[in-house]
Motif scaffolding. Structure first.
Motif, PDB file in Angstrom:
ATOM      1  N   LEU A  88       0.835  -1.196   0.000  1.00 24.65           N
ATOM      2  CA  LEU A  88       0.000   0.000   0.000  1.00 24.65           C
ATOM      3  C   LEU A  88       0.874   1.252   0.000  1.00 24.65           C
ATOM      4  O   LEU A  88       1.974   1.262   0.541  1.00 24.65           O
ATOM      5  CB  LEU A  88      -0.887   0.035   1.251  1.00 24.65           C
ATOM      6  N   LYS A  89       0.352   2.314  -0.590  1.00 21.51           N
ATOM      7  CA  LYS A  89       0.977   3.616  -0.447  1.00 21.51           C
ATOM      8  C   LYS A  89       0.637   4.171   0.933  1.00 21.51           C
ATOM      9  O   LYS A  89      -0.324   3.728   1.573  1.00 21.51           O
ATOM     10  CB  LYS A  89       0.482   4.566  -1.538  1.00 21.51           C
ATOM     11  N   VAL A  90       1.405   5.141   1.371  1.00 18.37           N
ATOM     12  CA  VAL A  90       1.190   5.717   2.703  1.00 18.37           C
ATOM     13  C   VAL A  90      -0.234   6.246   2.832  1.00 18.37           C
ATOM     14  O   VAL A  90      -0.910   6.004   3.841  1.00 18.37           O
ATOM     15  CB  VAL A  90       2.216   6.841   2.964  1.00 18.37           C
ATOM     16  N   LYS A  91      -0.720   6.948   1.828  1.00 16.72           N
ATOM     17  CA  LYS A  91      -2.078   7.491   1.878  1.00 16.72           C
ATOM     18  C   LYS A  91      -3.106   6.360   1.967  1.00 16.72           C
ATOM     19  O   LYS A  91      -4.068   6.437   2.742  1.00 16.72           O
ATOM     20  CB  LYS A  91      -2.340   8.345   0.644  1.00 16.72           C
ATOM     21  N   GLU A  92      -2.903   5.290   1.191  1.00 20.88           N
ATOM     22  CA  GLU A  92      -3.824   4.154   1.209  1.00 20.88           C
ATOM     23  C   GLU A  92      -3.810   3.449   2.565  1.00 20.88           C
ATOM     24  O   GLU A  92      -4.845   2.965   3.034  1.00 20.88           O
ATOM     25  CB  GLU A  92      -3.450   3.177   0.102  1.00 20.88           C
ATOM     26  N   TYR A  93      -2.625   3.382   3.144  1.00 18.28           N
ATOM     27  CA  TYR A  93      -2.462   2.763   4.465  1.00 18.28           C
ATOM     28  C   TYR A  93      -3.307   3.500   5.508  1.00 18.28           C
ATOM     29  O   TYR A  93      -4.022   2.893   6.305  1.00 18.28           O
ATOM     30  CB  TYR A  93      -0.982   2.782   4.829  1.00 18.28           C
ATOM     31  N   MET A  94      -3.231   4.827   5.495  1.00 17.84           N
ATOM     32  CA  MET A  94      -4.017   5.625   6.436  1.00 17.84           C
ATOM     33  C   MET A  94      -5.507   5.497   6.144  1.00 17.84           C
ATOM     34  O   MET A  94      -6.333   5.406   7.067  1.00 17.84           O
ATOM     35  CB  MET A  94      -3.574   7.080   6.379  1.00 17.84           C
ATOM     36  N   ASP A  95      -5.887   5.479   4.863  1.00 25.39           N
ATOM     37  CA  ASP A  95      -7.294   5.301   4.481  1.00 25.39           C
ATOM     38  C   ASP A  95      -7.838   3.978   5.009  1.00 25.39           C
ATOM     39  O   ASP A  95      -8.962   3.905   5.527  1.00 25.39           O
ATOM     40  CB  ASP A  95      -7.445   5.335   2.956  1.00 25.39           C
ATOM     41  N   PHE A  96      -7.034   2.927   4.874  1.00 27.81           N
ATOM     42  CA  PHE A  96      -7.463   1.595   5.295  1.00 27.81           C
ATOM     43  C   PHE A  96      -7.774   1.570   6.791  1.00 27.81           C
ATOM     44  O   PHE A  96      -8.829   1.068   7.208  1.00 27.81           O
ATOM     45  CB  PHE A  96      -6.368   0.574   4.963  1.00 27.81           C
ATOM     46  N   TYR A  97      -6.875   2.133   7.594  1.00 28.14           N
ATOM     47  CA  TYR A  97      -7.097   2.103   9.039  1.00 28.14           C
ATOM     48  C   TYR A  97      -8.233   3.030   9.459  1.00 28.14           C
ATOM     49  O   TYR A  97      -8.974   2.725  10.389  1.00 28.14           O
ATOM     50  CB  TYR A  97      -5.804   2.434   9.788  1.00 28.14           C
ATOM     51  N   GLY A  98      -8.385   4.145   8.781  1.00 28.47           N
ATOM     52  CA  GLY A  98      -9.510   5.022   9.092  1.00 28.47           C
ATOM     53  C   GLY A  98     -10.835   4.338   8.833  1.00 28.47           C
ATOM     54  O   GLY A  98     -11.797   4.473   9.611  1.00 28.47           O
ATOM     55  N   SER A  99     -10.903   3.548   7.751  1.00 26.89           N
ATOM     56  CA  SER A  99     -12.146   2.855   7.413  1.00 26.89           C
ATOM     57  C   SER A  99     -12.504   1.797   8.454  1.00 26.89           C
ATOM     58  O   SER A  99     -13.681   1.456   8.622  1.00 26.89           O
ATOM     59  CB  SER A  99     -12.028   2.210   6.028  1.00 26.89           C
ATOM     60  N   MET A 100     -11.491   1.277   9.167  1.00 25.52           N
ATOM     61  CA  MET A 100     -11.751   0.271  10.205  1.00 25.52           C
ATOM     62  C   MET A 100     -12.539   0.866  11.370  1.00 25.52           C
ATOM     63  O   MET A 100     -13.162   0.127  12.141  1.00 25.52           O
ATOM     64  CB  MET A 100     -10.433  -0.325  10.698  1.00 25.52           C
TER      65      MET A 100
END
Length: 313
Positions: A88-100
């Motif tokens: 994952l890209k850094v932005k995608e990584y943060m998006d993923f955890y926010g969605s959790m």
């Protein structure tokens, strides 16, 4: 903020955590230390709900650990491994955890931008995680742990394996979070860094909490309010004997040419002690007030031992 009452954890015949009671106020940066196998990581995992306790209660902001849906919103956890997704890209990584945490995409983007700026990774948003340095990955893990604005941030050995520059950056980040009022619990073996960051500590040994509280208060409890360093060129054995014969003196450590004492003596009594040593042919080359250190405190209350057999706990 964090209240642990009579916590127990047993592995077979081994008691990893033995009747632990600990209260950490809101806004503290709390250092959790102890030899390998002392029970620190086991305690952290129980607080984070990653393993069950045998007995005892854990509450965060008045919420009992049994209310897991609410508790997970109260905790941000940075484990002693990266826990990142390299594809994952850094932005995608943060998006993923926010969605959790059921955050909407607009809030995730706004908060992620703020957090990446906080950890000095704003220019890495489109970079793949696996290309980041170890220090950058650790800072990214901190940003990820803060995405849902938890009341309590817990970090288990966050500086492990980092180079000196990355450790300084991590320390500055944690001090910044402390200044913002965040409650932080950090487990680390780098005692000099903890002493520069933390305002309170807890020291575990063989599953038990042997000292806890404000650093200055614990220092005074263990050493007394006064400490003295006596530099000795020759006659150390005699100097130690004289010190031990005096009431109100505790010998903390004996070096090759340095004797460290804790005491409740007046200035006149200190002068008399030094005079007695000199009269007994001890070559005293100087003496000064000793500033306490977390390393000295740790060695004093734990006996300097480690239990390597249980180092993974």
């Amino acid at each position: 903020m964090l209240r642990i009452e009579h916590l127990y954890k047993r592995y077979g015949n081994f008691m990893a955590v033995d009747d632990l009671t600990l209260h950490i106020p809101a806004g503290d940066l709390f250092g959790f230390v102890g030899p390998n196998g002392a029970g620190k990581t086991t305690t952290i995992r129980m607080v984070c709900g990653l393993m069950p306790q045998n007995a005892g209660t854990i509450t965060i902001n008045g919420v009992d650990l049994s209310n897991w849906k609410e508790i997970k919103r109260q905790i941000g956890y940075v484990p002693d491994f990266f826990g990142v997704y390299d594809n994952l890209k850094v932005k995608e990584y943060m998006d993923f955890y926010g969605s959790m945490y059921s955050m909407n995409s607009r809030d995730i983007e706004r908060i992620a931008d703020d957090l990446l700026a906080l950890v000095n990774l704003s220019d890495k948003k489109e970079v793949y995680v696996d290309t980041l340095s170890r220090g950058m990955k650790q800072r990214l893990c901190v940003a990820r742990a803060l995405i849902h604005n938890p009341a309590l941030l817990i970090l288990d050995e966050p500086s492990s394996g980092l180079d000196p520059r990355a450790r300084v950056e991590m320390k500055e980040l944690l001090l910044n979070l402390k200044s913002m009022g965040k409650t932080i619990v950090i487990s680390s073996h780098i005692l000099s860094e903890l002493s520069e960051m933390c305002n309170s500590i807890g020291i575990m040994n063989h599953g038990k909490l042997v000292a806890a509280g404000r650093i200055e208060d614990v220092m005074e409890q263990v050493f007394g309010s006064n400490r003295l360093v006596v530099s000795i060129e020759d006659g150390m054995e005699t100097a130690v004997r004289i010190a031990k014969e005096q009431a109100g003196i505790h010998v903390e450590s004996v070096g090759e040419q340095e004797l460290r004492l804790s005491h409740d003596m007046t200035k006149q009594q200190i002068a008399k002690l030094i005079g007695t040593m000199i009269a007994s042919d001890v070559l005293v080359t100087g003496f000064s007030k000793q500033e306490g250190s977390l390393e000295t405190l740790f060695m004093q209350v734990t006996g300097g031992g480690e239990d390597d057999a249980q180092s993974n706990r």
